[in-house]
Design a protein around this motif. Structure first.
Motif, PDB file in Angstrom:
ATOM      1  N   TRP A  50       3.199   2.168  -5.242  1.00 31.12           N
ATOM      2  CA  TRP A  50       3.888   1.958  -3.986  1.00 31.12           C
ATOM      3  C   TRP A  50       4.875   0.754  -4.517  1.00 31.12           C
ATOM      4  CZ3 TRP A  50       3.122   4.967   0.093  1.00 31.12           C
ATOM      5  CH2 TRP A  50       1.629   5.260  -0.237  1.00 31.12           C
ATOM      6  N   LYS A  51       6.037   0.512  -3.922  1.00 29.57           N
ATOM      7  CA  LYS A  51       7.052  -0.378  -4.381  1.00 29.57           C
ATOM      8  C   LYS A  51       6.585  -1.925  -4.684  1.00 29.57           C
ATOM      9  CE  LYS A  51      10.817   1.605  -1.772  1.00 29.57           C
ATOM     10  NZ  LYS A  51      11.619   1.758  -0.721  1.00 29.57           N
ATOM     11  N   ASN A  52       5.368  -2.172  -4.238  1.00 29.59           N
ATOM     12  CA  ASN A  52       4.881  -3.558  -4.533  1.00 29.59           C
ATOM     13  C   ASN A  52       3.755  -3.360  -5.702  1.00 29.59           C
ATOM     14  OD1 ASN A  52       2.550  -2.338  -3.439  1.00 29.59           O
ATOM     15  ND2 ASN A  52       2.033  -4.060  -1.668  1.00 29.59           N
ATOM     16  N   ARG A  53       3.858  -2.395  -6.249  1.00 25.95           N
ATOM     17  CA  ARG A  53       3.117  -2.113  -7.544  1.00 25.95           C
ATOM     18  C   ARG A  53       1.601  -1.679  -7.541  1.00 25.95           C
ATOM     19  NH1 ARG A  53       6.119  -6.268 -11.705  1.00 25.95           N
ATOM     20  NH2 ARG A  53       8.147  -5.234 -11.693  1.00 25.95           N
ATOM     21  N   GLN A  54       1.377  -1.711  -6.080  1.00 29.33           N
ATOM     22  CA  GLN A  54      -0.177  -1.409  -5.845  1.00 29.33           C
ATOM     23  C   GLN A  54      -0.371   0.119  -5.999  1.00 29.33           C
ATOM     24  OE1 GLN A  54      -0.955  -2.791  -1.768  1.00 29.33           O
ATOM     25  NE2 GLN A  54      -2.206  -4.084  -2.428  1.00 29.33           N
ATOM     26  N   LYS A  55      -1.499   0.437  -6.628  1.00 31.48           N
ATOM     27  CA  LYS A  55      -1.833   1.748  -7.154  1.00 31.48           C
ATOM     28  C   LYS A  55      -2.912   2.205  -6.050  1.00 31.48           C
ATOM     29  CE  LYS A  55      -0.787   0.969 -11.827  1.00 31.48           C
ATOM     30  NZ  LYS A  55      -1.287   1.069 -13.219  1.00 31.48           N
TER      31      LYS A  55
END
Length: 175
Positions: A50-55
């Motif tokens: 995701w954009k917030n770097r969560q996978k």
């Protein structure tokens, strides 16, 4: 939601591919499940960042816009009434069933989470050269020994010429 079954239980059930509207696989399957029609939507897991770097692993349809249904000839009318359903896959003579062995393979491999879509170039496919002096030329992809070959048809004289290419130099046509 009308889901009455009509027809004989004697009719042999067969698997068919249903072509759906884009991103409607799950809603078509849910509707048909509610009508007690056996469905199968093969999925694979993909890691999404995701954009917030969560996978997060998400399930995606292996064959976008397709749902498999197992019905008798009489039960096909239930499939045609499913919202988001466009057509049963077949030819001018009607729907064509999917082989039982192919369905068994898909179901078994999906349950073991061992399937992934294959989007690489396929031999016999129409391709275009995307770099170099022949950029923009279209032809057919073939293989000779271990090398990929681009085959150009000179249609005016009905002759062909083959050029050795690297996979990076070509792209699929029409996608």
């Amino acid at each position: 939601m009308r889901c009455e079954h009509g027809g004989d239980a004697i009719d042999e059930r067969a698997w068919y591919a249903v072509f759906t509207m884009p991103r409607s696989e799950c809603s078509v399957a849910r509707h048909l499940d509610a009508c007690q029609v056996e469905t199968f939507v093969p999925v694979f897991e993909e890691l999404h960042v995701w954009k917030n770097r969560q996978k997060k692993k998400i399930a995606k349809p292996l064959f976008p816009s397709y749902v498999f249904v197992r019905v008798t000839k009489a039960e096909r009318s239930l499939v045609y009434r499913a919202p988001g359903m466009l057509r049963l896959v077949g030819n001018s003579k009607g729907p064509i069933s999917v082989s039982t062995s192919e369905m068994a393979f898909l179901q078994s491999a999906t349950s073991m989470n061992r399937l992934a879509p294959y989007k690489d170039l396929v031999l016999g496919e129409r391709v275009r050269i995307n770099s170099g002096p022949m950029s923009g030329m279209e032809g057919i992809l073939v293989r000779k020994k271990n090398d990929l070959r681009f085959v150009l048809s000179v249609s005016l004289i009905h002759q062909y010429v083959a050029l050795e290419v690297n996979a990076e130099e070509i792209e699929r046509v029409g996608r």
